[in-house]
Design an enzyme around this catalytic site. Sequence first.
Site, PDB file in Angstrom:
ATOM      1  N   CYS A   1       0.872  -1.176   0.000  1.00  0.00           N
ATOM      2  CA  CYS A   1       0.000   0.000   0.000  1.00  0.00           C
ATOM      3  C   CYS A   1       0.906   1.221   0.000  1.00  0.00           C
ATOM      4  O   CYS A   1       2.127   1.095   0.114  1.00  0.00           O
ATOM      5  CB  CYS A   1      -0.908   0.000   1.227  1.00  0.00           C
TER       6      CYS A   1
ATOM      7  N   CYS B   1      -0.162   4.286   1.816  1.00  0.00           N
ATOM      8  CA  CYS B   1      -0.532   5.281   2.840  1.00  0.00           C
ATOM      9  C   CYS B   1       0.552   5.507   3.887  1.00  0.00           C
ATOM     10  O   CYS B   1       0.635   6.573   4.480  1.00  0.00           O
ATOM     11  CB  CYS B   1      -1.857   4.915   3.504  1.00  0.00           C
TER      12      CYS B   1
ATOM     13  N   CYS C   1      -3.978   6.181   0.116  1.00  0.00           N
ATOM     14  CA  CYS C   1      -3.374   4.914  -0.296  1.00  0.00           C
ATOM     15  C   CYS C   1      -2.918   4.914  -1.744  1.00  0.00           C
ATOM     16  O   CYS C   1      -2.596   3.863  -2.297  1.00  0.00           O
ATOM     17  CB  CYS C   1      -4.353   3.766  -0.043  1.00  0.00           C
TER      18      CYS C   1
ATOM     19  N   LYS D   1     -12.151  -5.214   2.345  1.00  0.00           N
ATOM     20  CA  LYS D   1     -11.614  -4.338   3.388  1.00  0.00           C
ATOM     21  C   LYS D   1     -12.553  -3.145   3.547  1.00  0.00           C
ATOM     22  O   LYS D   1     -12.782  -2.398   2.601  1.00  0.00           O
ATOM     23  CB  LYS D   1     -10.212  -3.872   3.001  1.00  0.00           C
TER      24      LYS D   1
ATOM     25  N   ARG E   1     -11.256   7.415   3.596  1.00  0.00           N
ATOM     26  CA  ARG E   1     -10.979   6.368   2.610  1.00  0.00           C
ATOM     27  C   ARG E   1     -12.264   5.761   2.028  1.00  0.00           C
ATOM     28  O   ARG E   1     -12.241   4.668   1.465  1.00  0.00           O
ATOM     29  CB  ARG E   1     -10.143   5.256   3.248  1.00  0.00           C
TER      30      ARG E   1
ATOM     31  N   LYS F   1     -11.636  -7.922   6.354  1.00  0.00           N
ATOM     32  CA  LYS F   1     -11.027  -7.026   7.331  1.00  0.00           C
ATOM     33  C   LYS F   1     -11.951  -5.865   7.616  1.00  0.00           C
ATOM     34  O   LYS F   1     -12.442  -5.279   6.656  1.00  0.00           O
ATOM     35  CB  LYS F   1      -9.697  -6.522   6.762  1.00  0.00           C
TER      36      LYS F   1
ATOM     37  N   SER G   1      -6.219  -3.484  14.560  1.00  0.00           N
ATOM     38  CA  SER G   1      -5.659  -2.746  15.697  1.00  0.00           C
ATOM     39  C   SER G   1      -6.717  -2.313  16.707  1.00  0.00           C
ATOM     40  O   SER G   1      -6.517  -2.450  17.918  1.00  0.00           O
ATOM     41  CB  SER G   1      -4.883  -1.534  15.188  1.00  0.00           C
TER      42      SER G   1
ATOM     43  N   TYR H   1      -2.539  -9.136  16.358  1.00  0.00           N
ATOM     44  CA  TYR H   1      -1.506  -8.609  17.259  1.00  0.00           C
ATOM     45  C   TYR H   1      -1.457  -9.406  18.555  1.00  0.00           C
ATOM     46  O   TYR H   1      -0.515  -9.282  19.327  1.00  0.00           O
ATOM     47  CB  TYR H   1      -1.787  -7.129  17.558  1.00  0.00           C
TER      48      TYR H   1
HETATM   49  C1  PBG Z   1      -2.946   0.148   4.858  1.00  0.00           C
HETATM   50  C2  PBG Z   1      -3.471  -0.681   5.977  1.00  0.00           C
HETATM   51  C3  PBG Z   1      -4.282  -0.312   7.067  1.00  0.00           C
HETATM   52  C4  PBG Z   1      -4.390  -1.439   7.890  1.00  0.00           C
HETATM   53  C5  PBG Z   1      -3.669  -2.458   7.263  1.00  0.00           C
HETATM   54  N1  PBG Z   1      -3.134  -1.971   6.068  1.00  0.00           N
HETATM   55  C6  PBG Z   1      -4.838   0.988   7.483  1.00  0.00           C
HETATM   56  C7  PBG Z   1      -5.832   1.707   6.706  1.00  0.00           C
HETATM   57  O1  PBG Z   1      -6.444   1.230   5.748  1.00  0.00           O
HETATM   58  O2  PBG Z   1      -6.002   2.877   7.080  1.00  0.00           O
HETATM   59  C8  PBG Z   1      -5.113  -1.498   9.186  1.00  0.00           C
HETATM   60  C9  PBG Z   1      -4.684  -2.581  10.106  1.00  0.00           C
HETATM   61  C10 PBG Z   1      -5.127  -2.437  11.510  1.00  0.00           C
HETATM   62  O3  PBG Z   1      -5.922  -1.556  11.870  1.00  0.00           O
HETATM   63  O4  PBG Z   1      -4.645  -3.243  12.310  1.00  0.00           O
HETATM   64  N2  PBG Z   1      -3.855   0.469   3.874  1.00  0.00           N
END
Ligand code: PBG
Length: 336
Positions: free
Chosen positions: A123, A125, A133, A202, A224, A255, A282, A321
């Site tokens: 990616c 970003c 991104c 996603k 986004r 996701k 996260s 994690y």
């Molecule tokens: C990058 C990306 C993101 C995450 C994984 N790859 C962040 C986003 O889309 O802003 C998030 C992973 C997480 O929150 O643990 N595009």
Amino acid sequence: MQFPTVRPRRLRASKLIRDAVAETSVDPSDFIYPLFVKPRGEPEPISAMPGQYRWPVGEPLVKHVEEAVALGVNKFILFGVLPDELKDAVGSGGYDPEGVVPRALRLLREAFGDKVLLFADVCLCEYTDHGHCGVVKERRGRWYVDNDETIKLYAKEAVVYADAGADFVAPSGMMDGQVAEIRKALDAHGFYDVGIMAYSAKYASAFYGPFRVAAASAPKFGDRRTYQMDPRNAYEALKEVQLDLEEGADIVMVKPALAYLDVIRLVKSHFPWVPLAAYNVSGEYSLVKAAAAAGYVDEKTITLEILFAIRRAGADLILTYHALDAARWLKEGTPF
Ligand code: PBG
């Protein structure tokens, strides 16, 4: 009570019988452990994600991976973290062969050989100064992310990561056609054996908040929602997965995981032959950590309950994690 009676409680009467009839398992080999890597310095705790660090490419990273491997966690996905002064409008840090992720890939490959599977998130970003991104343009007074220019950069990034030793590249930008563009580029460079784990479904989610602190990758303007999926949609995930499969994805992903267990189940039911990953993101991690620290919940039990739920919904692999904690707890036995 009348006889004969059906008594479901017989199969719950002891830990031994419950373990014997459990429908779902969780094993450290199901985990893909996300790692944040930075160019240099000391390991730096991530405030929004207790227990997680930004690792400099070097000895501390190798030590941490060694600890994981000893616990049976042998799959890792790498995310680059760059200081602001190394970012630019087109995310050059993402496809620099001497960039932070390629350096980390080479280091880990050299240290662990084929004892680990290495995934690299593809990616931009983390590398753009605006935090989107892809390549941002303007038309009639409105900004937008240019799809077709962006996927060319993803393809370049994927080839750099493959060359540095990635087993899988994992495009997470939700651009249309990104998987096909990457597959074409990998093949053109002879990387037939490098797989694609596609972030297929996603969602545009507030659960990514702590990650964006960790990777300093929050968009500086807008959001986004023009590229990531709308949280109101489930069936649309099937369209995204089907397209990614047609484009050459080897593993697909849903996701986040916890608020999208229905989507995991839906995708698994429609494509049961496709390896399915789910990203326990996260925000899902940090909510558990915060509630446990406040004494509201039992951390071990709630974490394992979440991981079993994600597997029960149909995920084969879990990006989490919690991987190291969970691996330790699983050795003690489940609390169920
Ligand atoms: C990058 C990306 C993101 C995450 C994984 N790859 C962040 C986003 O889309 O802003 C998030 C992973 C997480 O929150 O643990 N595009």
